[in-house]
Motif scaffolding. Sequence first.
Motif, PDB file in Angstrom:
ATOM      1  N   GLU A  24      -5.962 -14.710  -6.908  1.00 50.34           N
ATOM      2  CA  GLU A  24      -5.045 -14.137  -7.964  1.00 50.34           C
ATOM      3  C   GLU A  24      -4.384 -12.789  -7.431  1.00 50.34           C
ATOM      4  OE1 GLU A  24      -7.790 -13.913 -11.162  1.00 50.34           O
ATOM      5  OE2 GLU A  24      -7.818 -16.218 -11.568  1.00 50.34           O
ATOM      6  N   ALA A  25      -3.561 -12.345  -8.341  1.00 50.64           N
ATOM      7  CA  ALA A  25      -2.868 -11.049  -7.870  1.00 50.64           C
ATOM      8  C   ALA A  25      -3.917 -10.204  -8.389  1.00 50.64           C
ATOM      9  CB  ALA A  25      -1.595 -11.038  -8.846  1.00 50.64           C
ATOM     10  N   PHE A  26      -3.878  -8.749  -8.026  1.00 46.46           N
ATOM     11  CA  PHE A  26      -4.623  -7.681  -8.393  1.00 46.46           C
ATOM     12  C   PHE A  26      -3.961  -6.328  -7.865  1.00 46.46           C
ATOM     13  CE2 PHE A  26      -6.981  -8.656  -4.491  1.00 46.46           C
ATOM     14  CZ  PHE A  26      -7.187  -7.338  -3.790  1.00 46.46           C
ATOM     15  N   VAL A  27      -4.406  -5.346  -8.836  1.00 44.90           N
ATOM     16  CA  VAL A  27      -3.973  -4.050  -8.365  1.00 44.90           C
ATOM     17  C   VAL A  27      -5.147  -3.106  -8.337  1.00 44.90           C
ATOM     18  CG1 VAL A  27      -2.419  -1.855  -8.904  1.00 44.90           C
ATOM     19  CG2 VAL A  27      -1.622  -4.481  -9.156  1.00 44.90           C
ATOM     20  N   THR A  28      -5.530  -2.161  -7.438  1.00 40.17           N
ATOM     21  CA  THR A  28      -6.232  -1.272  -7.260  1.00 40.17           C
ATOM     22  C   THR A  28      -5.780  -0.080  -6.324  1.00 40.17           C
ATOM     23  OG1 THR A  28      -8.749  -0.898  -6.537  1.00 40.17           O
ATOM     24  CG2 THR A  28      -7.354  -2.401  -5.439  1.00 40.17           C
ATOM     25  N   ILE A  61       4.465  -7.961 -11.759  1.00 42.52           N
ATOM     26  CA  ILE A  61       3.984  -9.138 -11.311  1.00 42.52           C
ATOM     27  C   ILE A  61       3.782 -10.076 -12.307  1.00 42.52           C
ATOM     28  CG2 ILE A  61       2.061 -10.119  -9.872  1.00 42.52           C
ATOM     29  CD1 ILE A  61       1.370  -7.472  -8.617  1.00 42.52           C
ATOM     30  N   ASP A  62       4.385 -11.262 -12.460  1.00 42.72           N
ATOM     31  CA  ASP A  62       4.524 -12.063 -13.605  1.00 42.72           C
ATOM     32  C   ASP A  62       4.392 -11.548 -14.769  1.00 42.72           C
ATOM     33  OD1 ASP A  62       4.630 -14.417 -12.118  1.00 42.72           O
ATOM     34  OD2 ASP A  62       2.471 -15.030 -12.039  1.00 42.72           O
ATOM     35  N   GLY A  63       5.264 -10.539 -15.149  1.00 47.65           N
ATOM     36  CA  GLY A  63       5.646  -9.815 -16.362  1.00 47.65           C
ATOM     37  C   GLY A  63       4.610  -8.681 -16.595  1.00 47.65           C
ATOM     38  N   GLU A  64       3.611  -8.247 -15.750  1.00 49.68           N
ATOM     39  CA  GLU A  64       2.660  -7.325 -15.919  1.00 49.68           C
ATOM     40  C   GLU A  64       3.296  -6.113 -15.291  1.00 49.68           C
ATOM     41  OE1 GLU A  64      -2.106  -6.309 -16.151  1.00 49.68           O
ATOM     42  OE2 GLU A  64      -1.280  -8.319 -15.912  1.00 49.68           O
ATOM     43  N   ARG A  65       3.269  -4.986 -15.678  1.00 50.81           N
ATOM     44  CA  ARG A  65       3.737  -3.843 -15.104  1.00 50.81           C
ATOM     45  C   ARG A  65       2.565  -2.684 -14.504  1.00 50.81           C
ATOM     46  NH1 ARG A  65       5.335   1.575 -16.534  1.00 50.81           N
ATOM     47  NH2 ARG A  65       7.326   2.193 -15.693  1.00 50.81           N
ATOM     48  N   HIS A  66       2.864  -2.529 -13.255  1.00 49.24           N
ATOM     49  CA  HIS A  66       1.808  -1.597 -12.696  1.00 49.24           C
ATOM     50  C   HIS A  66       2.238  -0.428 -12.075  1.00 49.24           C
ATOM     51  CE1 HIS A  66      -1.202  -4.852 -13.075  1.00 49.24           C
ATOM     52  NE2 HIS A  66      -0.250  -5.624 -12.791  1.00 49.24           N
ATOM     53  N   VAL A  67       1.920   0.769 -12.226  1.00 48.28           N
ATOM     54  CA  VAL A  67       2.360   1.808 -11.576  1.00 48.28           C
ATOM     55  C   VAL A  67       1.512   2.241 -10.409  1.00 48.28           C
ATOM     56  CG1 VAL A  67       2.949   4.408 -11.864  1.00 48.28           C
ATOM     57  CG2 VAL A  67       3.674   2.671 -13.665  1.00 48.28           C
ATOM     58  N   LEU A  68       1.956   2.429  -9.216  1.00 50.03           N
ATOM     59  CA  LEU A  68       1.070   2.697  -8.211  1.00 50.03           C
ATOM     60  C   LEU A  68       1.727   3.972  -7.503  1.00 50.03           C
ATOM     61  CD1 LEU A  68       0.918  -0.638  -8.429  1.00 50.03           C
ATOM     62  CD2 LEU A  68       0.778  -0.606  -5.955  1.00 50.03           C
ATOM     63  N   GLU A  69       0.717   4.895  -7.346  1.00 53.02           N
ATOM     64  CA  GLU A  69       0.901   6.143  -6.571  1.00 53.02           C
ATOM     65  C   GLU A  69       0.198   6.077  -5.222  1.00 53.02           C
ATOM     66  OE1 GLU A  69      -0.508   8.729  -9.397  1.00 53.02           O
ATOM     67  OE2 GLU A  69       1.317   8.744 -10.753  1.00 53.02           O
ATOM     68  N   ALA A  70       0.299   7.272  -4.537  1.00 55.44           N
ATOM     69  CA  ALA A  70      -0.091   7.193  -3.149  1.00 55.44           C
ATOM     70  C   ALA A  70      -1.628   6.634  -3.061  1.00 55.44           C
ATOM     71  CB  ALA A  70      -0.381   8.864  -2.545  1.00 55.44           C
ATOM     72  N   GLY A  71      -2.039   5.796  -2.277  1.00 50.33           N
ATOM     73  CA  GLY A  71      -3.342   5.066  -2.308  1.00 50.33           C
ATOM     74  C   GLY A  71      -3.320   3.883  -2.936  1.00 50.33           C
ATOM     75  N   TRP A  78      10.155  -1.261  -7.889  1.00 51.01           N
ATOM     76  CA  TRP A  78      11.257  -0.269  -7.907  1.00 51.01           C
ATOM     77  C   TRP A  78      10.679   1.060  -8.210  1.00 51.01           C
ATOM     78  CZ3 TRP A  78      16.379  -1.199  -8.431  1.00 51.01           C
ATOM     79  CH2 TRP A  78      16.960  -2.637  -8.456  1.00 51.01           C
ATOM     80  N   ASN A  79      11.224   1.983  -7.587  1.00 55.11           N
ATOM     81  CA  ASN A  79      10.924   3.427  -7.427  1.00 55.11           C
ATOM     82  C   ASN A  79      11.642   4.139  -8.866  1.00 55.11           C
ATOM     83  OD1 ASN A  79      10.577   6.334  -7.340  1.00 55.11           O
ATOM     84  ND2 ASN A  79      11.838   6.314  -5.446  1.00 55.11           N
ATOM     85  N   ASP A  80      10.902   4.305  -9.811  1.00 57.10           N
ATOM     86  CA  ASP A  80      11.499   4.880 -11.298  1.00 57.10           C
ATOM     87  C   ASP A  80      11.502   6.418 -11.272  1.00 57.10           C
ATOM     88  OD1 ASP A  80      12.084   2.249 -12.135  1.00 57.10           O
ATOM     89  OD2 ASP A  80      10.656   2.219 -13.603  1.00 57.10           O
ATOM     90  N   SER A  81      10.942   6.929 -10.135  1.00 57.05           N
ATOM     91  CA  SER A  81      10.811   8.210 -10.049  1.00 57.05           C
ATOM     92  C   SER A  81      11.947   9.105  -9.626  1.00 57.05           C
ATOM     93  CB  SER A  81       9.723   8.666  -9.321  1.00 57.05           C
ATOM     94  OG  SER A  81       9.707   8.605  -7.784  1.00 57.05           O
ATOM     95  N   PHE A 116       0.846  -1.266  -0.025  1.00 62.94           N
ATOM     96  CA  PHE A 116       0.073  -0.086  -0.082  1.00 62.94           C
ATOM     97  C   PHE A 116       0.740   1.150  -0.047  1.00 62.94           C
ATOM     98  CE2 PHE A 116      -2.472   3.551   2.062  1.00 62.94           C
ATOM     99  CZ  PHE A 116      -3.543   3.258   1.208  1.00 62.94           C
ATOM    100  N   VAL A 117       0.632   2.055  -0.895  1.00 61.94           N
ATOM    101  CA  VAL A 117       1.653   3.325  -0.890  1.00 61.94           C
ATOM    102  C   VAL A 117       1.055   4.353  -0.409  1.00 61.94           C
ATOM    103  CG1 VAL A 117       2.663   4.625  -2.705  1.00 61.94           C
ATOM    104  CG2 VAL A 117       2.295   2.261  -3.500  1.00 61.94           C
ATOM    105  N   ALA A 118       2.224   5.165   0.615  1.00 60.16           N
ATOM    106  CA  ALA A 118       1.880   6.370   1.057  1.00 60.16           C
ATOM    107  C   ALA A 118       2.288   7.654   0.576  1.00 60.16           C
ATOM    108  CB  ALA A 118       2.601   6.037   2.452  1.00 60.16           C
ATOM    109  N   SER A 119       3.321   7.537  -0.251  1.00 60.57           N
ATOM    110  CA  SER A 119       3.691   8.558  -0.966  1.00 60.57           C
ATOM    111  C   SER A 119       4.649   7.999  -2.166  1.00 60.57           C
ATOM    112  CB  SER A 119       4.591   9.863  -0.053  1.00 60.57           C
ATOM    113  OG  SER A 119       5.573   9.151   0.349  1.00 60.57           O
TER     114      SER A 119
END
Length: 269
Positions: free
Chosen positions: A152-156, A102-112, A126-129, A92-95
């Motif tokens: 299963e994996a999920f991103v929200t 995840i298994d080759g699928e790229r997800h960008v997560l920001e705060a929340g 990784w932090n690419d910023s 869970f991203v705070a900032s």
Amino acid sequence: MTYAFPPGGLPDQSVSPEGTAVFTPAYAVLPALTQRDIVTSYLPSWTGMRMWVLARPMSGFAETFSQYAVELQPAGGSDTPEVDEEVQSVIFVASGQVVVNIDGERHVLEAGGYAYIPVDVVWTIWNDSNVVSQFHWIRKRYVGAEGVDLPEAFVTSDQAVAPTEMPDCDGVWATTRFVEPNDLRHDMHVNIVTFQPGGRIPFAETHVMEHGLYVLQGTADYLLNKDWVPVVAGDFMWLRAFCPQACVATGDEPFRYLLYKDVNRHMPL
């Protein structure tokens, strides 16, 4: 929306060492003011990271999970963040921003941002910023069940999931559920609980689930066993099974916390 994180740093010599940290047989409180630079840890196979270990399994106390607050410098991260193939995770991203693959699928997560990562997957983070990123990481060894598929994996994100109002409370108490309670594939829940000012848990909950509660926003008086403890953003509470708990939100903003609990499995005998 703001999400608290350990402040780091170090108080100066004018600050009294007397504090509100508590460790009892039933619960522990790690105030934000104790989450300083001198209690950070590092992990092998990571670059540009440090973390605060907020909870770890302890025999005779809380035994099912670990919880970290991880800080990543720009270009920091890991291609092998998890060393145990039987462990599931929630991020869970705070900032800032992290990239979770995840298994080759790229997800960008920001705060929340929220990611559930099951067992038996390959993942990286990784932090690419060009700014520091901060996230909460909860880990639990997965307990399978006969006839039940692996989750299963999920991103929200916090922003993408509508809170569910609790019954008979006029909307002052709600839970953001990232997994449906009756989805038996999952043996842990990591949710966000929100109380509007003055909202409360109107009885002392007593149950088998262990809890980790990281206060993301606001203030409250929290009942832990027989003690009413004032808590603020950044404080962490750690409850063993059957510890009575309740709360009353104080202040003039919502009181929100990230909540871990173990669910949906037989008790080991």
